[in-house]
Write an enzyme that holds these catalytic residues in place. Structure first.
Site, PDB file in Angstrom:
ATOM      1  N   CYS A 114       0.834  -1.200   0.000  1.00  0.00           N
ATOM      2  CA  CYS A 114       0.000   0.000   0.000  1.00  0.00           C
ATOM      3  C   CYS A 114       0.878   1.262   0.000  1.00  0.00           C
ATOM      4  CB  CYS A 114      -0.948  -0.046   1.192  1.00  0.00           C
ATOM      5  SG  CYS A 114      -2.338   1.107   1.105  1.00  0.00           S
ATOM      6  N   HIS A 115       0.721   2.140   0.996  1.00  0.00           N
ATOM      7  CA  HIS A 115       1.532   3.358   1.097  1.00  0.00           C
ATOM      8  C   HIS A 115       2.848   3.133   1.835  1.00  0.00           C
ATOM      9  CE1 HIS A 115      -2.413   4.994   0.128  1.00  0.00           C
ATOM     10  NE2 HIS A 115      -1.888   6.192  -0.068  1.00  0.00           N
TER      11      HIS A 115
END
Length: 267
Positions: A114-115
């Site tokens: 993800c991030h």
């Protein structure tokens, strides 16, 4: 999983801060423990850190060690979950960036999704690497020197990455594989000179989830406002003496607004 306890004797650090995406920490954490690994949640502060489901508050997770009490040499691998708040806080922390660099310098496996790769970018670890992430940070990673692939799992040496919760099954398998190895394997995706193209639209399921999520409560709005006001009041040494009075005034005003219904417009 050919051997359920194949990570027995391995010690894994999970680097996370408030605002971690709950599923991206809890599911891999349970898989690691089921595989026999000893796992420490390492964070910027003591106590319990707050997770989120997208932008909504979720349950807390207990911190085992602060970043100042943990050393990469004590661990066999590193997991960095995502959520957009968690890695944004971590990437601003010099000790957190140094902690991640410690794993990279030793060639120890790093798994993130993800991030989470934001932290690696700020630590200066992505030049020449091939990885994936949440599509929204594709440009940040490319600008940090990486090749970005729009795939559910990308392995490049000691680095294992996935795009987000939609790839959780592939990510957990890849994470367990990389943490079980005694030395990093070559990339499973051939490095490319050009990255995959930018997405044409945001991820559809995330937009739908945000559209149908409940409205924030008035209590949450008051809490955020009071925390911000108190932080501003106490930030400057010159304001220390008046900061308490300012925070008290803000608290009294918040309570009056709450009792009088003044926050209905933002609830």
């Amino acid at each position: 999983m050919p051997t359920r306890r194949r990570l027995k004797g391995r010690r894994i650090a999970v680097l996370a801060a408030d605002g971690f995406e709950k599923v991206e920490l809890v599911v891999p954490l349970r898989a690691l423990k089921a595989a026999g690994a000893e796992v420490d949640v390492v964070s910027l502060r003591r106590g319990r850190i707050r997770g989120v489901n997208l932008h909504m508050p979720a349950s807390r997770v207990r911190v085992d060690r602060t970043i100042d009490d943990a050393a990469p040499a004590d661990y066999d691998g590193l997991l960095v979950p995502g959520g957009f708040i968690n890695p944004d806080l971590l990437r601003q922390s010099a000790p957190a960036r140094e902690f991640v660099r410690g794993f990279a310098d030793r060639g120890k496996p790093i798994a993130t999704l993800c991030h989470g790769p934001w932290v690696l970018a700020s630590a200066g670890l992505l030049d020449g690497r091939t990885l994936t992430s949440w599509p929204g940070i594709r440009d940040d990673l490319v600008n940090a020197g990486a090749t970005w692939l729009d795939e559910d799992l990308v392995r490049d040496g000691n680095l294992t990455t996935s795009r987000g919760p939609q790839d959780m099954a592939a990510f957990v398998r890849g994470m367990l594989d990389t943490f079980a190895e005694t030395s990093p394997e070559p990339a499973t995706s051939a490095p490319r000179r050009t990255s995959d193209r930018q997405p044409d639209a945001p991820v559809g399921w995330a937009i739908s989830a945000l559209r149908w999520s409940p409205k924030p409560s008035a209590v949450a709005a008051v809490g955020i406002g009071l925390a911000a006001g108190a932080q501003r009041a106490l930030r400057s040494p010159a304001a220390q003496s008046s900061g308490t009075r300012a925070a008290d005034r803000a608290g009294a005003r918040g309570r009056r607004l709450f009792r009088g219904g003044g926050l209905k417009a933002v609830s």
